[in-house]
Design a protein around this motif. Sequence first.
Motif, PDB file in Angstrom:
ATOM      1  N   PRO A  35     -11.757  15.233 -17.195  1.00 21.90           N
ATOM      2  CA  PRO A  35     -10.577  15.718 -17.865  1.00 21.90           C
ATOM      3  C   PRO A  35     -10.922  16.414 -19.085  1.00 21.90           C
ATOM      4  O   PRO A  35     -12.030  16.187 -19.598  1.00 21.90           O
ATOM      5  N   VAL A  36     -10.017  17.422 -19.505  1.00 18.82           N
ATOM      6  CA  VAL A  36     -10.300  18.283 -20.744  1.00 18.82           C
ATOM      7  C   VAL A  36      -9.128  18.528 -21.491  1.00 18.82           C
ATOM      8  O   VAL A  36      -8.008  18.556 -21.203  1.00 18.82           O
ATOM      9  N   ILE A  37      -9.485  18.177 -22.876  1.00 24.58           N
ATOM     10  CA  ILE A  37      -8.575  18.476 -23.977  1.00 24.58           C
ATOM     11  C   ILE A  37      -8.848  19.757 -24.540  1.00 24.58           C
ATOM     12  O   ILE A  37      -9.964  19.736 -25.214  1.00 24.58           O
ATOM     13  N   MET A  38      -7.762  20.496 -24.860  1.00 25.52           N
ATOM     14  CA  MET A  38      -8.136  21.607 -25.296  1.00 25.52           C
ATOM     15  C   MET A  38      -7.905  21.689 -26.607  1.00 25.52           C
ATOM     16  O   MET A  38      -6.890  20.945 -27.011  1.00 25.52           O
ATOM     17  N   LEU A  39      -8.647  22.328 -27.602  1.00 25.61           N
ATOM     18  CA  LEU A  39      -8.423  21.999 -29.011  1.00 25.61           C
ATOM     19  C   LEU A  39      -8.456  23.452 -29.676  1.00 25.61           C
ATOM     20  O   LEU A  39      -9.520  24.161 -29.515  1.00 25.61           O
ATOM     21  N   THR A  40      -7.546  23.901 -30.415  1.00 23.27           N
ATOM     22  CA  THR A  40      -7.637  25.320 -31.022  1.00 23.27           C
ATOM     23  C   THR A  40      -6.715  25.259 -32.128  1.00 23.27           C
ATOM     24  O   THR A  40      -5.843  24.667 -32.568  1.00 23.27           O
ATOM     25  N   ALA A  41      -6.960  26.334 -33.158  1.00 22.85           N
ATOM     26  CA  ALA A  41      -6.113  26.727 -34.372  1.00 22.85           C
ATOM     27  C   ALA A  41      -5.014  27.367 -33.916  1.00 22.85           C
ATOM     28  O   ALA A  41      -3.832  27.662 -34.582  1.00 22.85           O
ATOM     29  N   ARG A  42      -4.857  27.956 -32.835  1.00 17.57           N
ATOM     30  CA  ARG A  42      -3.897  28.695 -32.391  1.00 17.57           C
ATOM     31  C   ARG A  42      -2.519  27.755 -31.980  1.00 17.57           C
ATOM     32  O   ARG A  42      -2.822  26.988 -31.245  1.00 17.57           O
ATOM     33  N   ALA A  43      -1.413  28.002 -32.644  1.00 19.71           N
ATOM     34  CA  ALA A  43      -0.310  27.181 -32.484  1.00 19.71           C
ATOM     35  C   ALA A  43       0.573  27.930 -31.734  1.00 19.71           C
ATOM     36  O   ALA A  43       2.015  27.369 -31.377  1.00 19.71           O
ATOM     37  N   GLN A  44       0.258  29.323 -31.215  1.00 22.99           N
ATOM     38  CA  GLN A  44       1.528  29.812 -30.392  1.00 22.99           C
ATOM     39  C   GLN A  44       1.605  29.285 -29.142  1.00 22.99           C
ATOM     40  O   GLN A  44       0.861  28.640 -28.473  1.00 22.99           O
ATOM     41  N   THR A  45       3.141  29.202 -28.761  1.00 25.63           N
ATOM     42  CA  THR A  45       3.343  28.553 -27.352  1.00 25.63           C
ATOM     43  C   THR A  45       2.569  29.289 -26.354  1.00 25.63           C
ATOM     44  O   THR A  45       2.197  28.637 -25.415  1.00 25.63           O
ATOM     45  N   GLU A  46       2.384  30.694 -26.446  1.00 25.70           N
ATOM     46  CA  GLU A  46       2.066  31.358 -25.389  1.00 25.70           C
ATOM     47  C   GLU A  46       0.370  30.498 -24.844  1.00 25.70           C
ATOM     48  O   GLU A  46      -0.052  30.443 -23.881  1.00 25.70           O
ATOM     49  N   ASP A  47      -0.246  30.490 -26.240  1.00 23.20           N
ATOM     50  CA  ASP A  47      -1.863  29.781 -25.841  1.00 23.20           C
ATOM     51  C   ASP A  47      -1.579  28.311 -25.339  1.00 23.20           C
ATOM     52  O   ASP A  47      -2.532  28.102 -24.435  1.00 23.20           O
ATOM     53  N   ARG A  48      -0.867  27.753 -25.596  1.00 20.59           N
ATOM     54  CA  ARG A  48      -0.618  26.239 -25.224  1.00 20.59           C
ATOM     55  C   ARG A  48      -0.345  26.195 -23.521  1.00 20.59           C
ATOM     56  O   ARG A  48      -0.814  25.807 -23.039  1.00 20.59           O
ATOM     57  N   ILE A  49       0.582  27.339 -23.365  1.00 21.46           N
ATOM     58  CA  ILE A  49       1.081  27.303 -22.141  1.00 21.46           C
ATOM     59  C   ILE A  49      -0.187  27.943 -21.199  1.00 21.46           C
ATOM     60  O   ILE A  49      -0.271  27.434 -20.028  1.00 21.46           O
ATOM     61  N   LYS A  50      -0.947  28.830 -21.602  1.00 27.48           N
ATOM     62  CA  LYS A  50      -2.203  29.206 -20.833  1.00 27.48           C
ATOM     63  C   LYS A  50      -2.961  28.319 -20.817  1.00 27.48           C
ATOM     64  O   LYS A  50      -3.567  28.074 -19.430  1.00 27.48           O
ATOM     65  N   GLY A  51      -3.136  27.310 -21.760  1.00 25.68           N
ATOM     66  CA  GLY A  51      -4.136  26.269 -21.255  1.00 25.68           C
ATOM     67  C   GLY A  51      -3.659  25.303 -20.500  1.00 25.68           C
ATOM     68  O   GLY A  51      -4.576  24.670 -19.546  1.00 25.68           O
ATOM     69  N   LEU A  52      -2.434  24.957 -20.557  1.00 24.35           N
ATOM     70  CA  LEU A  52      -1.795  23.999 -19.564  1.00 24.35           C
ATOM     71  C   LEU A  52      -1.853  24.754 -18.090  1.00 24.35           C
ATOM     72  O   LEU A  52      -2.086  23.876 -17.243  1.00 24.35           O
ATOM     73  N   GLU A  53      -1.477  25.700 -18.101  1.00 22.40           N
ATOM     74  CA  GLU A  53      -1.245  26.586 -16.658  1.00 22.40           C
ATOM     75  C   GLU A  53      -2.890  26.508 -15.826  1.00 22.40           C
ATOM     76  O   GLU A  53      -2.995  26.490 -14.977  1.00 22.40           O
ATOM     77  N   ALA A  54      -3.712  26.843 -16.996  1.00 23.29           N
ATOM     78  CA  ALA A  54      -5.258  26.709 -16.470  1.00 23.29           C
ATOM     79  C   ALA A  54      -5.819  25.513 -16.050  1.00 23.29           C
ATOM     80  O   ALA A  54      -6.626  25.424 -15.217  1.00 23.29           O
ATOM     81  N   GLY A  55      -4.942  24.343 -16.155  1.00 17.83           N
ATOM     82  CA  GLY A  55      -5.085  23.226 -15.893  1.00 17.83           C
ATOM     83  C   GLY A  55      -5.908  22.184 -16.629  1.00 17.83           C
ATOM     84  O   GLY A  55      -6.323  20.945 -16.499  1.00 17.83           O
ATOM     85  N   ALA A  56      -5.722  22.603 -17.913  1.00 13.98           N
ATOM     86  CA  ALA A  56      -5.994  21.603 -19.054  1.00 13.98           C
ATOM     87  C   ALA A  56      -5.225  20.058 -18.991  1.00 13.98           C
ATOM     88  O   ALA A  56      -3.968  20.093 -18.673  1.00 13.98           O
ATOM     89  N   ASP A  57      -5.867  19.214 -19.188  1.00 16.15           N
ATOM     90  CA  ASP A  57      -5.206  17.773 -19.249  1.00 16.15           C
ATOM     91  C   ASP A  57      -4.228  17.704 -20.288  1.00 16.15           C
ATOM     92  O   ASP A  57      -3.515  16.832 -20.511  1.00 16.15           O
ATOM     93  N   ASP A  58      -4.815  18.149 -21.355  1.00 16.93           N
ATOM     94  CA  ASP A  58      -4.008  18.271 -22.702  1.00 16.93           C
ATOM     95  C   ASP A  58      -4.239  19.229 -23.733  1.00 16.93           C
ATOM     96  O   ASP A  58      -5.460  19.854 -23.412  1.00 16.93           O
ATOM     97  N   TYR A  59      -3.568  19.118 -24.826  1.00 16.28           N
ATOM     98  CA  TYR A  59      -3.835  20.525 -25.586  1.00 16.28           C
ATOM     99  C   TYR A  59      -3.284  19.833 -27.101  1.00 16.28           C
ATOM    100  O   TYR A  59      -2.346  19.471 -27.241  1.00 16.28           O
ATOM    101  N   LEU A  60      -4.157  20.207 -27.947  1.00 18.30           N
ATOM    102  CA  LEU A  60      -3.953  19.923 -29.406  1.00 18.30           C
ATOM    103  C   LEU A  60      -4.204  21.053 -30.494  1.00 18.30           C
ATOM    104  O   LEU A  60      -5.416  21.502 -30.260  1.00 18.30           O
ATOM    105  N   THR A  61      -3.289  21.133 -31.208  1.00 19.05           N
ATOM    106  CA  THR A  61      -3.661  22.285 -32.280  1.00 19.05           C
ATOM    107  C   THR A  61      -3.871  21.667 -33.371  1.00 19.05           C
ATOM    108  O   THR A  61      -3.523  20.841 -34.203  1.00 19.05           O
ATOM    109  N   LYS A  62      -4.830  22.501 -34.408  1.00 20.14           N
ATOM    110  CA  LYS A  62      -5.427  22.086 -35.499  1.00 20.14           C
ATOM    111  C   LYS A  62      -4.308  22.569 -36.510  1.00 20.14           C
ATOM    112  O   LYS A  62      -3.733  23.822 -36.398  1.00 20.14           O
ATOM    113  N   PRO A  63      -4.193  21.934 -37.733  1.00 24.88           N
ATOM    114  CA  PRO A  63      -4.793  20.701 -38.001  1.00 24.88           C
ATOM    115  C   PRO A  63      -4.248  19.594 -37.049  1.00 24.88           C
ATOM    116  O   PRO A  63      -3.159  19.567 -36.903  1.00 24.88           O
TER     117      PRO A  63
END
Length: 225
Positions: free
Chosen positions: A77-105
């Motif tokens: 499992p992979v949790i993606m972590l990034t400063a990018r808060a845009q919806t498009e980046d979160r969707i791209k990560g989830l569509e790639a198959g990430a198990d979860d996504y968390l934005t900084k801070p």
Amino acid sequence: MQRVLIIEDERDIADLIGFNLERAGFEVSKAHDGIEGASMALHQCPDLVILDLMLPGKDGFKVFKEIRRDARTREVPVIMLTARAQTEDRIKGLEAGADDYLTKPFSPKELMLRVQAVLKRSEAAPGSVSFEYGPFRFDKNDLKFYLDGEPVDLTSTEFKLLVFLSERAGKPQDRNDLLRTVWGYSDDVHSRTLDTHMKRLRQKLGEHAAMVETVRGIGYCVSSL
């Protein structure tokens, strides 16, 4: 002791994550660029990867693809972590198959809740080892899914989501119940997470995609045979 690999180029953030994980009883290793991170993931085969997307050497999406492409780490499992808060980046990560996504801070407490939820749902589903429903067959021991007898590559989250719905076929499942059961949280902020996974799941089901129905105002349902 479960092992977590942190791939994060900001050392203070990596140290903060590592401190909280070690305090919770995890074994931690760290990489500070994409090339090193991909290599460590493939050789260590950790129980979980926390992956920043903005990495030097090789960006997080490329690292993620390498992890998913290799048989040794395909199910990690992979949790993606990034400063990018845009919806498009979160969707791209989830569509790639990430198990979860968390934005900084983020708060360390929220991160730990996400880590625990992801690890919990990545475990083999309880109950009987095998379950069949129409063209679907689930091997819960190895988290393998077969469609009309042919293997289909599902992420652990997609597997748990589909087996949960299939075992309750014909009964609409509430969105919040799905979020709570599969992801470990149930607020509306994460509703897009569920919709994104359902979209990917239907794509993988091909001609059987219609078996997963959207129930307006409620959630989703696998149709009765």
